[in-house]
Every structure is written in C-alpha cells, then in structure tokens.
Design a protein around this motif. Structure first.
Motif, PDB file in Angstrom:
ATOM      1  N   PRO A  84       0.827  -1.214   0.000  1.00 22.14           N
ATOM      2  CA  PRO A  84       0.000   0.000   0.000  1.00 22.14           C
ATOM      3  C   PRO A  84       0.858   1.259   0.000  1.00 22.14           C
ATOM      4  CG  PRO A  84      -0.032  -1.046   2.159  1.00 22.14           C
ATOM      5  CD  PRO A  84       0.686  -1.990   1.248  1.00 22.14           C
ATOM      6  N   LEU A  85       0.441   2.240  -0.794  1.00 22.05           N
ATOM      7  CA  LEU A  85       1.153   3.519  -0.828  1.00 22.05           C
ATOM      8  C   LEU A  85       0.854   4.358   0.411  1.00 22.05           C
ATOM      9  CD1 LEU A  85       0.652   4.522  -4.567  1.00 22.05           C
ATOM     10  CD2 LEU A  85       2.684   3.519  -3.505  1.00 22.05           C
ATOM     11  N   ALA A  86      -0.328   4.182   0.971  1.00 25.78           N
ATOM     12  CA  ALA A  86      -0.709   4.929   2.171  1.00 25.78           C
ATOM     13  C   ALA A  86      -0.517   4.059   3.408  1.00 25.78           C
ATOM     14  CB  ALA A  86      -2.166   5.369   2.071  1.00 25.78           C
ATOM     15  N   ASP A  87      -0.131   4.694   4.480  1.00 23.10           N
ATOM     16  CA  ASP A  87      -0.032   4.034   5.784  1.00 23.10           C
ATOM     17  C   ASP A  87      -1.004   4.741   6.720  1.00 23.10           C
ATOM     18  OD1 ASP A  87       0.564   2.948   8.231  1.00 23.10           O
ATOM     19  OD2 ASP A  87       2.733   3.176   8.051  1.00 23.10           O
ATOM     20  N   LEU A  88      -2.201   4.152   6.895  1.00 24.23           N
ATOM     21  CA  LEU A  88      -3.252   4.813   7.656  1.00 24.23           C
ATOM     22  C   LEU A  88      -2.934   4.931   9.138  1.00 24.23           C
ATOM     23  CD1 LEU A  88      -6.439   3.407   5.897  1.00 24.23           C
ATOM     24  CD2 LEU A  88      -5.150   5.502   5.436  1.00 24.23           C
ATOM     25  N   ARG A  89      -1.880   4.256   9.591  1.00 20.61           N
ATOM     26  CA  ARG A  89      -1.441   4.457  10.973  1.00 20.61           C
ATOM     27  C   ARG A  89      -0.893   5.860  11.189  1.00 20.61           C
ATOM     28  NH1 ARG A  89       2.598  -0.577  11.128  1.00 20.61           N
ATOM     29  NH2 ARG A  89       3.075   0.457   9.148  1.00 20.61           N
ATOM     30  N   TYR A 129      -2.301   8.545   9.905  1.00 20.16           N
ATOM     31  CA  TYR A 129      -3.373   9.533   9.743  1.00 20.16           C
ATOM     32  C   TYR A 129      -3.542  10.361  11.006  1.00 20.16           C
ATOM     33  CZ  TYR A 129      -7.884  11.602   8.674  1.00 20.16           C
ATOM     34  OH  TYR A 129      -8.903  12.493   8.443  1.00 20.16           O
ATOM     35  N   ASP A 130      -3.663  11.676  10.830  1.00 23.64           N
ATOM     36  CA  ASP A 130      -3.779  12.584  11.979  1.00 23.64           C
ATOM     37  C   ASP A 130      -4.627  13.781  11.567  1.00 23.64           C
ATOM     38  OD1 ASP A 130      -3.475  14.117  14.258  1.00 23.64           O
ATOM     39  OD2 ASP A 130      -1.473  14.829  13.702  1.00 23.64           O
ATOM     40  N   GLN A 131      -5.767  13.951  12.216  1.00 24.98           N
ATOM     41  CA  GLN A 131      -6.575  15.137  11.952  1.00 24.98           C
ATOM     42  C   GLN A 131      -6.741  15.981  13.219  1.00 24.98           C
ATOM     43  OE1 GLN A 131     -10.346  13.367  10.509  1.00 24.98           O
ATOM     44  NE2 GLN A 131     -11.278  14.149  12.396  1.00 24.98           N
ATOM     45  N   SER A 132      -5.736  15.903  14.088  1.00 22.88           N
ATOM     46  CA  SER A 132      -5.780  16.675  15.323  1.00 22.88           C
ATOM     47  C   SER A 132      -5.803  18.178  15.066  1.00 22.88           C
ATOM     48  CB  SER A 132      -4.587  16.326  16.212  1.00 22.88           C
ATOM     49  OG  SER A 132      -3.367  16.595  15.552  1.00 22.88           O
ATOM     50  N   TRP A 133      -5.342  18.590  13.880  1.00 19.13           N
ATOM     51  CA  TRP A 133      -5.327  20.003  13.518  1.00 19.13           C
ATOM     52  C   TRP A 133      -6.710  20.510  13.119  1.00 19.13           C
ATOM     53  CZ3 TRP A 133      -7.270  20.941   8.722  1.00 19.13           C
ATOM     54  CH2 TRP A 133      -7.329  19.831   7.852  1.00 19.13           C
ATOM     55  N   PHE A 134      -7.622  19.592  12.793  1.00 17.15           N
ATOM     56  CA  PHE A 134      -8.911  19.976  12.212  1.00 17.15           C
ATOM     57  C   PHE A 134      -9.836  20.565  13.271  1.00 17.15           C
ATOM     58  CE2 PHE A 134     -13.323  18.661  11.071  1.00 17.15           C
ATOM     59  CZ  PHE A 134     -13.503  19.572  10.048  1.00 17.15           C
ATOM     60  N   ASP A 135     -10.393  21.712  12.968  1.00 10.03           N
ATOM     61  CA  ASP A 135     -11.306  22.402  13.889  1.00 10.03           C
ATOM     62  C   ASP A 135     -12.750  22.113  13.493  1.00 10.03           C
ATOM     63  OD1 ASP A 135     -12.592  24.043  15.663  1.00 10.03           O
ATOM     64  OD2 ASP A 135     -11.935  25.931  14.739  1.00 10.03           O
ATOM     65  N   LYS A 184      -3.753  12.578   4.234  1.00  6.03           N
ATOM     66  CA  LYS A 184      -4.127  13.804   4.930  1.00  6.03           C
ATOM     67  C   LYS A 184      -5.512  14.302   4.523  1.00  6.03           C
ATOM     68  CE  LYS A 184      -2.575  18.542   5.781  1.00  6.03           C
ATOM     69  NZ  LYS A 184      -1.537  19.565   5.497  1.00  6.03           N
ATOM     70  N   LEU A 185      -6.280  14.709   5.520  1.00  2.00           N
ATOM     71  CA  LEU A 185      -7.592  15.301   5.292  1.00  2.00           C
ATOM     72  C   LEU A 185      -7.452  16.656   4.612  1.00  2.00           C
ATOM     73  CD1 LEU A 185     -10.707  15.332   5.832  1.00  2.00           C
ATOM     74  CD2 LEU A 185     -10.163  16.484   7.988  1.00  2.00           C
ATOM     75  N   LYS A 186      -8.308  16.917   3.623  1.00  2.00           N
ATOM     76  CA  LYS A 186      -8.377  18.218   2.962  1.00  2.00           C
ATOM     77  C   LYS A 186      -9.829  18.683   2.978  1.00  2.00           C
ATOM     78  CE  LYS A 186      -6.954  17.152  -1.135  1.00  2.00           C
ATOM     79  NZ  LYS A 186      -6.495  17.337  -2.532  1.00  2.00           N
TER      80      LYS A 186
END
Length: 214
Positions: free
Chosen positions: A33-38, A40-46, A152-154
C-alpha cells in the motif's frame, strides 16, 4: 497462410504488458500500500464546536429529524438554528436531510433541501436564495490527499448561487462554486466551478446550453 497463423502473428506484434502498464483485466491486488493509515492525523482539524455539543447534535438529528412529520419543516429549521445554522425565511428541510456540522451551513430565503440530501459540512456550505437541492444529492466539503502517505484530510467550502437547482442524486466536490440560476442535471458529478444560468450535465459535469425562462 492459415487463419490461426494470422491470429498468432498479430498477437506476436502486440506490445508486452509491463508492470507500469494498467491492466484492467487482471489488476494487481497484493502490492504494497502507498498509504499508511497508521500515520493519519486530523488533530489540527477544527470541528467548530466541543465534542459534547457535536454529540448532542448527532443525537438530536438522529431522533428528532426523522420523527418530525414531513410537513413540519419549521421544527427542523428551528433545531438547525439552535445549533448554529444560518437559515433564512421560508426554507424547507425534509426529515431525512443530514447536516454534519450545522454551524458551518448557510441557507438563503425560500430554498429547499430534499430527502436524503447530505451536507457533509467539514467546511462551509453556502446555499443562496430560492435554491433547490434535490433528494439524495451529496455536498461534500472533505477529501484526502492521495499523494500523502498519511492520507491527509483536505477541506474546501462549497457555494451555490441564488436560484440554482441541483437535481437528484448529484455529487458536488470540495471547493466547487455553482453560479446563480444554474441547473445541474440528475446524477451529475460536479468537480469544477459552474457558470451562472447554464444547464449542466454529466460526469464530470459540463455546461450544455443556457437556461431560458418563459
């Protein structure tokens, strides 16, 4: 030369399939897999409100919305306003419409939100006056960066101009602006901005002809 020999010769002239050539008939399934979902971090998201407030909204929406009678749109509008949505006068909201974060939603006067419409409002969704968002349409303000190993979440806002009609079962992508009085045909997927007063169709959605009024 026999027919089987002709077919064999023609086959010999076809280019060999390489690892980099897409092969729809026999796709590779067991690649790394190209992505490593471990990561993933959306702690910045308000999300715009504290966790307890969000949970309360989800409970209210899950219980009160579907139990409110179909013609009692005023109850649903009142609830949405209590949770921070900016909603004008004469707005109709159907019982199965879904709002992720209502405090990130603005709806102008006399607009209609149909059954099973999803306003995935991770970012701002602005709907103008006298708009119709028909049943099963999905307004999506969130996506992911497919080039980022952490997926990353966008997010990006959606804006729909006055008098526009987004017909049944459409998808509207993050960052899209739909011009005033435009029409989006049923089951279209909108990935780029739409000019005003155009009838637009397809996937991807494209202008077809001007909207004329009698």
């Amino acid at each position: 030369m026999t027919a089987p020999q002709l077919n064999a010769d023609a086959g010999d002239r076809l280019p060999a399939t390489s690892a980099s050539t897409p092969n729809a008939e026999n796709p590779v399934l067991d690649a790394a897999p190209l992505a490593d979902l471990r990561l993933y971090d959306q702690s910045w998201f308000d999300r715009g409100r504290p966790g307890w407030f969000i949970l309360l909204w989800w409970l209210v929406q899950a219980i009160a919305f579907p139990l409110s009678p179909h013609p009692f749109s005023g109850i649903r509008v009142w609830l949405l306003r209590r949770f921070g949505a900016q909603i004008g006068k004469g707005v109709l909201i159907r019982p199965t419409a879904r709002f992720t974060y209502p405090w990130k939603v603005s709806i102008g006067d006399y607009s209609w939100i149909g059954d099973d419409v999803v306003l995935y409002s991770l970012d701002q969704i602005e709907i103008g006056q006298h708009c119709v968002i028909s049943q099963k349409t999905y307004l999506c303000t969130g996506s992911h960066d497919i080039s980022d190993p952490s997926f990353k979440l966008k997010t990006a806002p959606i804006a729909i101009g006055n008098g526009a009609w987004v017909a049944s079962d459409c998808f509207v992508a993050p960052g899209v602006k739909i011009g005033a009085n435009a029409v989006i045909g049923a089951r279209s997927s909108v990935f780029s901005n739409i000019p005003a007063q155009q009838v637009c169709l397809g996937t991807p959605c494209r202008p077809r002809y001007p909207r004329q009024m009698n």
